[in-house]
Scaffold this active site. Sequence first.
Site, mmCIF file in Angstrom:
data_model
loop_
_atom_site.group_PDB
_atom_site.id
_atom_site.type_symbol
_atom_site.label_atom_id
_atom_site.label_comp_id
_atom_site.label_asym_id
_atom_site.label_seq_id
_atom_site.Cartn_x
_atom_site.Cartn_y
_atom_site.Cartn_z
ATOM 1 N N LYS A 78 8.606 11.865 38.517
ATOM 2 C CA LYS A 78 8.618 10.398 38.622
ATOM 3 C C LYS A 78 7.471 9.920 39.515
ATOM 4 O O LYS A 78 6.757 8.980 39.193
ATOM 5 C CB LYS A 78 9.985 9.911 39.150
ATOM 6 C CG LYS A 78 11.098 10.083 38.115
ATOM 7 C CD LYS A 78 12.510 9.872 38.667
ATOM 8 C CE LYS A 78 13.547 10.198 37.597
ATOM 9 N NZ LYS A 78 14.938 10.092 38.039
ATOM 10 N N GLN A 81 18.353 9.502 43.415
ATOM 11 C CA GLN A 81 18.489 10.585 42.440
ATOM 12 C C GLN A 81 19.901 11.185 42.498
ATOM 13 O O GLN A 81 20.425 11.471 43.566
ATOM 14 C CB GLN A 81 17.425 11.663 42.707
ATOM 15 C CG GLN A 81 17.351 12.755 41.655
ATOM 16 C CD GLN A 81 16.887 12.270 40.285
ATOM 17 O OE1 GLN A 81 16.150 11.301 40.163
ATOM 18 N NE2 GLN A 81 17.318 12.945 39.239
ATOM 19 N N ASP A 127 17.145 1.986 37.621
ATOM 20 C CA ASP A 127 17.908 2.967 36.848
ATOM 21 C C ASP A 127 18.871 2.267 35.875
ATOM 22 O O ASP A 127 19.356 2.887 34.928
ATOM 23 C CB ASP A 127 18.763 3.828 37.808
ATOM 24 C CG ASP A 127 18.192 5.212 38.044
ATOM 25 O OD1 ASP A 127 17.458 5.714 37.166
ATOM 26 O OD2 ASP A 127 18.480 5.780 39.117
HETATM 27 N N1 GUN Z 1 19.965 12.360 37.536
HETATM 28 C C1 GUN Z 1 19.791 12.701 36.240
HETATM 29 N N2 GUN Z 1 19.247 11.692 35.547
HETATM 30 C C2 GUN Z 1 19.055 10.684 36.429
HETATM 31 C C3 GUN Z 1 18.501 9.374 36.313
HETATM 32 O O1 GUN Z 1 18.096 8.915 35.234
HETATM 33 N N3 GUN Z 1 18.482 8.638 37.470
HETATM 34 C C4 GUN Z 1 18.948 9.113 38.650
HETATM 35 N N4 GUN Z 1 18.893 8.311 39.703
HETATM 36 N N5 GUN Z 1 19.467 10.323 38.787
HETATM 37 C C5 GUN Z 1 19.506 11.108 37.670
#
Ligand code: GUN
Length: 293
Positions: free
Chosen positions: A52, A96, A119
């Site tokens: 990211k 996350q 998100d």
């Molecule tokens: N863990 C797995 N996929 C995601 C996501 O799209 N966002 C976040 N914040 N955590 C994750």
Amino acid sequence: MTLIDGKKLSALVKADIAKEVESLKQQGYKVPHLAAVLVGDNPASQSYVRSKVRSCEEVGFESTLIKKDQSISEAELLDIVRDLNEDVSIDGYIVQLPLPGHIDPDKINLAIDPKKDVDGFHPMNFGRMTLGLPAYLPATPQGILHMLKHYSIETSGKKCVVVGRSNIVGMPMGILMSQKRDTGNCTVTIVHSRTKNVADEILSADIVIAAIGRAHFVTADMIKKGAVVIDVGINRVDDASRKRGYRLVGDVDFEHVAPKTSFITPVPGGVGPMTVTSLLLNTLKAAKKEIYG
Ligand code: GUN
């Protein structure tokens, strides 16, 4: 069979985002700024967050990574979330998942300012999405819609089976695919651990979206000839022949399933890159205040 190239599509979208960032800069606006909070040392989470941050650099966004030890308390994490809500230099942020067991993920999610919830996990955004109102759409489902649209895959009137009912992928995906929208109008079935005949349900699908997190769960005998198969899974399986000791495989037994399909996403290089790119798109929307003004 056509391979859906998420890596290539994601590069195209990122190039467009980079152009827009340049144009924002030239108009005297600040560049979009994404923050990510990473708790603990889960290797998969570390790898996703790295990707990211790297993607932010690629398109000219600013990024901030906040890394915290596994031992952080819920109260301390809530303080970080409140600080991020207040920080006017940050347009959007993510915490996350998964979080350590002593932290309630719902409590954290509810504390995130919906305006910065890129998100799309906060009930405000999830609810707005469900009602068809402008909202940040969760990144993985959004990336999948983008791929279906780009490859001109007909969805209207088709039977879509979503495997898995997580809040992050399965549930929002089922909602979006059933909605009256451009890439939607499907008849959707969500199958999960209590479903009686999982294989029969999947076999009836024109579009299969596998998001269960189990390596090679979807096998060739479950796939109708000509089906579209979208594989969300990123599972690590031991592989002594690889330097790092593992390889990544999807929820779909790609080798045997692919020949039966009309379209299929590979792992890696399918849904994954589009998920990251969708997060960038949401951050751009946040910076431009497109959803909440
Ligand atoms: N863990 C797995 N996929 C995601 C996501 O799209 N966002 C976040 N914040 N955590 C994750």
